[in-house]
Design an enzyme around this catalytic site. Sequence first.
Site, mmCIF file in Angstrom:
data_model
loop_
_atom_site.group_PDB
_atom_site.id
_atom_site.type_symbol
_atom_site.label_atom_id
_atom_site.label_comp_id
_atom_site.label_asym_id
_atom_site.label_seq_id
_atom_site.Cartn_x
_atom_site.Cartn_y
_atom_site.Cartn_z
ATOM 1 C CD GLN A 93 74.134 47.343 46.986
ATOM 2 O OE1 GLN A 93 73.504 46.405 45.957
ATOM 3 N NE2 GLN A 93 75.241 48.014 46.355
ATOM 4 N NE ARG B 137 88.060 32.624 46.293
ATOM 5 C CZ ARG B 137 87.274 32.748 45.454
ATOM 6 N NH1 ARG B 137 87.436 33.157 44.165
ATOM 7 N NH2 ARG B 137 85.890 32.296 45.607
#
Lengths: 213, 213, 213, 213
Positions: free
Chosen positions: C80, C159
């Site tokens: 970013q 997960r």
Amino acid sequence: MLKTIYTACRTCYSADYPINIYNSTDDKEKMLKLIDRIISSGHFSTIEHIQVTFAISNVSRSCTHQLVRHRHMSFSQKSQRYVKEKGQFDYIIPPTIDQNEELKKKYQDFMKDISEKYQEFVESGIPAEDARFVLPNATATSLVASLNLRELIHIANLRLCSRSQYEIRTMVKMMCEVLVKEEPWLEKYLVPKCKRLGFCNEDKSCGRKSNLS
Amino acid sequence: MLKTIYTACRTCYSADYPINIYNSTDDKEKMLKLIDRIISSGHFSTIEHIQVTFAISNVSRSCTHQLVRHRHMSFSQKSQRYVKEKGQFDYIIPPTIDQNEELKKKYQDFMKDISEKYQEFVESGIPAEDARFVLPNATATSLVASLNLRELIHIANLRLCSRSQYEIRTMVKMMCEVLVKEEPWLEKYLVPKCKRLGFCNEDKSCGRKSNLS
Amino acid sequence: MLKTIYTACRTCYSADYPINIYNSTDDKEKMLKLIDRIISSGHFSTIEHIQVTFAISNVSRSCTHQLVRHRHMSFSQKSQRYVKEKGQFDYIIPPTIDQNEELKKKYQDFMKDISEKYQEFVESGIPAEDARFVLPNATATSLVASLNLRELIHIANLRLCSRSQYEIRTMVKMMCEVLVKEEPWLEKYLVPKCKRLGFCNEDKSCGRKSNLS
Amino acid sequence: MLKTIYTACRTCYSADYPINIYNSTDDKEKMLKLIDRIISSGHFSTIEHIQVTFAISNVSRSCTHQLVRHRHMSFSQKSQRYVKEKGQFDYIIPPTIDQNEELKKKYQDFMKDISEKYQEFVESGIPAEDARFVLPNATATSLVASLNLRELIHIANLRLCSRSQYEIRTMVKMMCEVLVKEEPWLEKYLVPKCKRLGFCNEDKSCGRKSNLS
């Protein structure tokens, strides 16, 4: 030790700053209760914040070749390249040999032979790093080893198993005992893997826990 | 290999999806140019996406005790607990001994002595895992070893240094050569650390590069 | 894949060279049987020799902040700092919001507001790396991720648990499915931890397996 | 701290037991001299025996998304799933925005908007773990982070570089300063990578050290 782990655990679930949690006056029992719950849920990362260091000596090179396979540890080990053996090198006698007078004598005599051969090579100008090629697995070594509590529990789970080799099992047992003396709450985690799993996952169980059918 | 690394590099700086980058038709030269720039800047994580596996045999237990200290590698090594040596065990002769006929003879004879002693203990009922305590560092071993390119470059930098021990240096050199044959662009990274640093950081330089004054 | 793992397993217990084992003509069923026995005993290091790489896109920065906590993985992620968002940034809508028309509308409108604010800061001369401070957790990101099979099994165990957050659970499920399509033998290992343990070690069970009393 | 590192260093080159080295009365200056020589030669494993723990707060989620990419660290971080923001969430203002009154005002107002939107979603029954999708990178977070000295030096080398993002650079600088206050001998190692390499390996030098031509 407890305070650091407790702060780590609480930080995950609290709006407060870690430094405030650390400085709060929670009592030991409350801390232990939370830590116990977190570890039981398998959230082991919280106990990585504690690292312990052991000064180890009188273990065989066999044993350390196994030990250094654990990759979440830090090691500083006596070098056979830079430290020349002077006179008879120290060595380990496996119990199966130690308890048989005749075999023990043969073993000790042979260690003397090896030592002489090593010295002969050194005196012929062979550097220590090459002369050591005749030194046996039995040769004693020393090391400084550090690891965090998560890795210690992992290693205890594996190496306290009866299938683990005698020497490393004994060494890990001693490491655990030394630590448990100072931190008794750790005792229940420093156990063979079958006690944690509830069953034996080795090919053949030693009898402590059954294999899953 | 190149395409995966290139995709990893480009993903960091691109608005496009990695799968599109992977499927784009960039030419090899363009890929190499970017990869080179990224590695030169020390952004080594991009080359972790490539893992290579080596089948290694005929190295000494001395050598593997050093090798398994590298903690970003995966190893599966022949066990001296479970694999009993039958007849004379294989062993490594260090070059300093190999090039002297007399010492070589003495060394070979002694390896025979050790083998006999090992067999005697086994025949006396001592389990292989304890009998092996007499086996020397010279004993040959085999292993499968995997590591990513970042770790391979790191290991090459350390172990191709002239200060590194002869056997592990030779082994790492062979590993690098095998790989460079297939991926020639890697050659310039698989060098001793002094070539990467521009100077020697060991106590005494071998002469390839000078110490910093 | 199977051949490499099989070679790794056999190397530990064999006097033969790994390269010979690799080149031997063992049939698939025999290989699978050994691998299964080794993994069931918890000797996971043998499957570290296989590394897989995924090209991932359209996941939120929330999701990747969790994902990159796995430390045995390699990541190359869209930056970013270096990649400026042009026009409306892509974003993820959580299902709880997506299934409510009114909330979904409010969410989408707000993402538009954020995008405008981001662009205003950029146009005012604020560098992308600072303008992104207004970008939300919802922002879509892309990454290349590599990990070995041991880590993949570990991550699946954690997960795929119902307690895991929806988005990362979905992503890991997709990763597993893609791989199982090519390597169906892996299916039984890529399961929530309760299926491996035989019980639930979370505070409250989802019902799949009971808590230990 | 020094005594442990010194014992680790000496253990490699000494015939004596580590515990004896540790208990010997070597003076501080002698210890520092050896440690300095070892670190300068790049033998960093000796300083892994010291792990330090930091309580960190008031950093942005942007910053921690970068920080947790360091894989030789242990983290316990405030969860946005389990900790609901009550009232205005804390946030970080980047200096480029902070020093411009107009932009700062706009930024602060928008953080208020985001907070209101977050609360609206929560009040509509959206769970915190999904409502947080609107929270920005700017959101403040807290964590406990532990790492050994080798990793700290590595991180300092990377993150004190002028090319590193402002916030993480500032945070790492503070971490180093806090530690150097107690262990001043570490100061010369906790520097940007160019000071260690003697040259800048980034694309464009900031001027501190030149690029290699």
